[in-house]
Scaffold this motif. Structure first.
Motif, PDB file in Angstrom:
ATOM      1  N   LEU A 102       0.859  -1.183   0.000  1.00 53.03           N
ATOM      2  CA  LEU A 102       0.000   0.000   0.000  1.00 53.03           C
ATOM      3  C   LEU A 102       0.896   1.233   0.000  1.00 53.03           C
ATOM      4  O   LEU A 102       1.631   1.484   0.958  1.00 53.03           O
ATOM      5  CB  LEU A 102      -0.905   0.015   1.232  1.00 53.03           C
ATOM      6  N   PHE A 103       0.890   1.976  -1.115  1.00 55.41           N
ATOM      7  CA  PHE A 103       1.656   3.213  -1.227  1.00 55.41           C
ATOM      8  C   PHE A 103       0.745   4.385  -0.835  1.00 55.41           C
ATOM      9  O   PHE A 103      -0.402   4.472  -1.301  1.00 55.41           O
ATOM     10  CB  PHE A 103       2.148   3.416  -2.661  1.00 55.41           C
TER      11      PHE A 103
ATOM     12  N   LEU B 172      -2.766   5.083  -2.700  1.00 57.94           N
ATOM     13  CA  LEU B 172      -3.815   5.878  -2.072  1.00 57.94           C
ATOM     14  C   LEU B 172      -3.302   7.282  -1.831  1.00 57.94           C
ATOM     15  O   LEU B 172      -2.220   7.473  -1.267  1.00 57.94           O
ATOM     16  CB  LEU B 172      -4.234   5.237  -0.742  1.00 57.94           C
ATOM     17  N   CYS B 173      -4.069   8.293  -2.260  1.00 57.46           N
ATOM     18  CA  CYS B 173      -3.769   9.705  -1.980  1.00 57.46           C
ATOM     19  C   CYS B 173      -4.798  10.196  -0.967  1.00 57.46           C
ATOM     20  O   CYS B 173      -5.897  10.624  -1.356  1.00 57.46           O
ATOM     21  CB  CYS B 173      -3.810  10.533  -3.265  1.00 57.46           C
TER      22      CYS B 173
ATOM     23  N   ALA C 195      -2.370  -4.930   3.959  1.00 56.34           N
ATOM     24  CA  ALA C 195      -1.157  -4.601   3.197  1.00 56.34           C
ATOM     25  C   ALA C 195       0.035  -5.413   3.693  1.00 56.34           C
ATOM     26  O   ALA C 195       0.248  -5.549   4.899  1.00 56.34           O
ATOM     27  CB  ALA C 195      -0.851  -3.112   3.300  1.00 56.34           C
ATOM     28  N   ALA C 196       0.809  -5.937   2.754  1.00 59.48           N
ATOM     29  CA  ALA C 196       2.049  -6.627   3.113  1.00 59.48           C
ATOM     30  C   ALA C 196       3.117  -5.620   3.529  1.00 59.48           C
ATOM     31  O   ALA C 196       3.931  -5.888   4.398  1.00 59.48           O
ATOM     32  CB  ALA C 196       2.543  -7.461   1.931  1.00 59.48           C
ATOM     33  N   VAL C 197       3.107  -4.447   2.889  1.00 61.65           N
ATOM     34  CA  VAL C 197       4.035  -3.351   3.180  1.00 61.65           C
ATOM     35  C   VAL C 197       3.256  -2.054   3.057  1.00 61.65           C
ATOM     36  O   VAL C 197       2.383  -1.932   2.197  1.00 61.65           O
ATOM     37  CB  VAL C 197       5.231  -3.338   2.196  1.00 61.65           C
ATOM     38  N   ILE C 198       3.546  -1.084   3.917  1.00 60.89           N
ATOM     39  CA  ILE C 198       2.953   0.249   3.817  1.00 60.89           C
ATOM     40  C   ILE C 198       4.094   1.234   3.589  1.00 60.89           C
ATOM     41  O   ILE C 198       4.960   1.394   4.451  1.00 60.89           O
ATOM     42  CB  ILE C 198       2.174   0.635   5.088  1.00 60.89           C
TER      43      ILE C 198
END
Length: 231
Positions: free
Chosen positions: A47-48, A120-121, A146-149
């Motif tokens: 999740l960016f 996500l913004c 999320a695996a990574v944030i």
């Protein structure tokens, strides 16, 4: 532009590469060069979290990342970019329908669990890029899947890396009732550098509001500390 007809003739798993190149061409066509800093997560289901300034944010980030983005439902009506964006199968949300935030968070959660990474913004709107607006936190509920944030900051600068004047920041930004075509024309007046910084991933938190504020503070610090000239 000639890449578009070939999208339908190549295998599905190869289309994204052609589409990314197409969006990179759009970005370059509007006089935007890209400067990357830090390493984006390559873990499936990342999740960016990124700030939002301009319609051009989409073309910049899609040319860099193979990612599904969370988009406002009214993007469906955008000329050209709306149709192109559909091909990337974004998660469309209606941010003014708060009663549906559960369902919308579930849609993001499903993408992440399937192994797709999501952008996500969370400001929920755009600004002139002088700072980062407060986050809307409802969609952070999906972060538990999320695996990574990983936070990401995007800044628009002069081609030599110097900060933009307030007037130029406003020309680059896409705010409130700005229409897409006039905004694109303003942006294309002068060349611009898009600096994209991938920050250190953050740990998940049970409290979505605390997670959102922690990420925003990390982004604000990096936003203020980003050098005026690229290294």
């Amino acid at each position: 532009m000639l890449r578009i007809p070939f999208w339908l003739t190549v295998p599905q798993n190869q289309r994204r590469r052609h589409e990314q190149t197409f969006f990179a061409n759009i970005t370059e066509g509007f006089g935007i060069s890209i400067s990357l800093h830090g390493a984006p997560s390559t873990t499936p289901g990342t999740l960016f979290i990124m700030n939002h300034i301009s319609w051009a944010d989409i073309t910049v980030i899609i040319s860099i990342l193979d990612v599904d983005f969370v988009a406002k439902a009214d993007m469906l009506g955008w000329p050209v970019l709306g149709r192109l964006a559909r091909r990337f199968n974004p998660v469309f949300v209606a941010r003014d329908e708060k009663h549906r935030s559960h369902t919308q968070a579930d849609a993001i959660r499903a993408r992440l669990k399937s192994g797709r990474s999501v952008l996500l913004c969370p400001e929920g709107t755009t600004s002139d890029g002088a700072s980062i607006l407060p986050f809307r936190t409802s969609l952070f509920a999906a972060a538990d899947a999320a695996a990574v944030i990983q936070p990401v900051i995007l800044k628009y600068l002069m081609p030599n890396g110097a900060v933009l004047s307030p007037d130029r920041r406003r020309e680059v930004a896409w705010i409130d009732d700005d229409d897409l075509l006039s905004g694109a024309a303003r942006l294309a007046k002068l060349k611009t550098l898009a600096r994209v910084d991938f920050l250190t991933p953050v740990n998940a938190m049970d409290d979505r509001k605390a997670l959102a504020e922690n990420i925003r503070q990390e982004m604000l610090l990096a936003y203020a500390a980003a050098p005026k000239r690229p290294k």
